[in-house]
Design an enzyme around this catalytic site. Structure first.
Site, mmCIF file in Angstrom:
data_model
loop_
_atom_site.group_PDB
_atom_site.id
_atom_site.type_symbol
_atom_site.label_atom_id
_atom_site.label_comp_id
_atom_site.label_asym_id
_atom_site.label_seq_id
_atom_site.Cartn_x
_atom_site.Cartn_y
_atom_site.Cartn_z
ATOM 1 N N SER A 211 38.495 43.921 31.743
ATOM 2 C CA SER A 211 39.765 43.245 32.036
ATOM 3 C C SER A 211 39.540 42.107 33.031
ATOM 4 O O SER A 211 38.882 41.121 32.708
ATOM 5 C CB SER A 211 40.792 44.270 32.522
ATOM 6 O OG SER A 211 42.072 43.684 32.599
ATOM 7 N N LEU A 212 40.041 42.237 34.266
ATOM 8 C CA LEU A 212 39.786 41.221 35.296
ATOM 9 C C LEU A 212 38.290 40.902 35.388
ATOM 10 O O LEU A 212 37.882 39.753 35.595
ATOM 11 C CB LEU A 212 40.296 41.740 36.644
ATOM 12 C CG LEU A 212 39.548 41.233 37.878
ATOM 13 C CD1 LEU A 212 39.944 39.817 38.184
ATOM 14 C CD2 LEU A 212 39.732 42.138 39.050
ATOM 15 N N ARG B 33 46.296 34.470 37.519
ATOM 16 C CA ARG B 33 46.508 35.623 36.628
ATOM 17 C C ARG B 33 47.161 36.767 37.397
ATOM 18 O O ARG B 33 48.114 37.400 36.923
ATOM 19 C CB ARG B 33 45.168 36.053 36.042
ATOM 20 C CG ARG B 33 45.209 37.235 35.083
ATOM 21 C CD ARG B 33 43.770 37.535 34.633
ATOM 22 N NE ARG B 33 43.679 38.547 33.574
ATOM 23 C CZ ARG B 33 43.389 39.824 33.779
ATOM 24 N NH1 ARG B 33 43.201 40.273 35.017
ATOM 25 N NH2 ARG B 33 43.298 40.664 32.766
ATOM 26 N N HIS C 266 47.965 44.711 29.627
ATOM 27 C CA HIS C 266 47.477 44.740 28.237
ATOM 28 C C HIS C 266 48.531 45.285 27.274
ATOM 29 O O HIS C 266 48.245 46.095 26.396
ATOM 30 C CB HIS C 266 46.154 45.537 28.133
ATOM 31 C CG HIS C 266 45.080 44.955 29.000
ATOM 32 N ND1 HIS C 266 44.442 43.774 28.684
ATOM 33 C CD2 HIS C 266 44.575 45.346 30.187
ATOM 34 C CE1 HIS C 266 43.576 43.484 29.648
ATOM 35 N NE2 HIS C 266 43.640 44.411 30.570
ATOM 36 N N GLN D 138 40.469 46.238 37.857
ATOM 37 C CA GLN D 138 41.362 46.853 38.840
ATOM 38 C C GLN D 138 41.153 48.359 38.904
ATOM 39 O O GLN D 138 40.791 48.980 37.919
ATOM 40 C CB GLN D 138 42.816 46.547 38.476
ATOM 41 C CG GLN D 138 43.134 45.067 38.649
ATOM 42 C CD GLN D 138 44.620 44.814 38.631
ATOM 43 O OE1 GLN D 138 45.301 44.947 39.636
ATOM 44 N NE2 GLN D 138 45.133 44.433 37.493
ATOM 45 N N GLN E 144 43.380 38.380 25.756
ATOM 46 C CA GLN E 144 43.071 39.596 26.514
ATOM 47 C C GLN E 144 44.272 40.113 27.312
ATOM 48 O O GLN E 144 44.434 41.308 27.508
ATOM 49 C CB GLN E 144 41.890 39.269 27.451
ATOM 50 C CG GLN E 144 41.293 40.458 28.160
ATOM 51 C CD GLN E 144 41.174 40.204 29.655
ATOM 52 O OE1 GLN E 144 42.176 40.042 30.343
ATOM 53 N NE2 GLN E 144 39.958 40.185 30.150
#
Length: 308
Positions: free
Chosen positions: A90-91, A115, A199, A10, A248
């Site tokens: 991340s993503l 998600r 996170h 992101q 994660q």
């Protein structure tokens, strides 16, 4: 020479993303059209035309970046360029897993959509924010979070590159942290424009839904090593991949460690697959000697063809 594909997360989105690819390549049209059907809304329209406010919503941002990355990955595959190892921020880890053959595109997109929705709902229910700190060491950031831990939830979220770390937590605690970080010598401390404390434990409400979605999804062993956000190390076993994706959600992203491990393991050419060039910028801060090429536009893709 070992090639690494790295996939953005992101904040790499922008209005107009993927439009040139859609207009130039049959594969891009097929993937975007398929994504619209799976998602049940017009992702193409939001990516190509905006509005930016809509594209910034995490439940749209995540599928948007994932699909753009998958279009580029497919186009490179068609040109015969394949990675020897992958990582995603991340993503971006979901994009990396598709590139490594652990997930299908369709399953990856469904997971990413789920998600994004879960994180959006969790962000609404437990409001939080994130901040970028420039110029503090990892030790100082841990010390800062420890100092403010009695005020509420705060923890490191992304270890991106030397002296560039993001923290995540409750809004008022993060805002207090900005002042403390400056007192501790941070060159920059700024709140990020995000819709939740990613996170961090403030995403706990999303855990059950994500776990259920992960358990229902078929994972295969990865064809090439995937460097995990949670450990920074390589993983190929499908059950371990699934477990680490679950962790994660509320664990810090060890991006710097992942990149250092890839370089130590002999990866000498990096390609950032998808919108923007954030990860190439981070890699330059981690190790100036290692080349990184962003590939997100028609021009970038065609240039790869010319280089063979």
């Amino acid at each position: 020479m070992k090639k690494a594909f790295i996939f953005p997360g992101q904040a790499s989105q922008f209005v107009g993303m993927g439009k040139d690819l859609y207009e130039h390549f049959e594969s891009a049209r097929r993937i975007f059209d398929q994504a619209n059907e799976i998602l049940n809304f017009d992702l193409k329209k939001v990516c190509f035309e905006g509005p930016e406010e809509e594209l910034k919503q995490t439940y749209i941002t995540q599928p948007a970046i994932f699909v753009h990355s998958m279009v580029v990955n497919t186009l490179l595959e068609e040109k015969g360029l394949k990675p020897d190892g992958v990582a995603g921020h991340s993503l971006g880890e979901y994009s990396a897993l598709v590139a490594a053959g652990s997930l299908t595109f369709e399953d990856g997109l469904r997971l990413v959509q789920k998600r994004g929705q879960l994180m959006h709902e969790s962000g609404n229910k437990n409001p939080g924010t994130m901040a970028a700190l420039i110029g503090l060491s990892a030790e100082q950031v841990y010390e800062l979070c420890e100092k403010l831990s009695d005020k509420g939830i705060i923890q490191p979220a992304n270890f991106n590159s030397p002296g560039q770390i993001a923290i995540s937590g409750q809004v008022e605690v993060i805002r207090q942290a900005l002042d403390v970080a400056r007192e501790m010598g941070a060159k920059k401390a700024l709140e990020l424009v995000v819709s939740g404390a990613f996170h961090s434990p403030l995403m706990d409400d999303a855990r059950a839904g994500l776990q259920e979605a992960l358990e229902k999804t078929e994972f295969k062993d990865a064809r090439v090593p995937v460097y995990s956000n949670v450990t920074g190390g390589p993983v190929t076993a499908r059950d371990e991949i699934r477990h680490l994706l679950f962790k994660q959600l509320t664990s810090p992203v060890l991006w710097q460690k992942s990149m250092e491990n890839m370089i130590a393991d002999g990866f000498a050419a990096f390609y950032e697959i998808g919108p923007g060039k954030v990860l190439c910028g981070l890699l330059k801060r981690i190790n100036r000697q290692v080349p990184c090429q962003p590939i997100g536009t028609v021009e970038n893709v065609n240039r790869v063809g010319e280089e063979g």
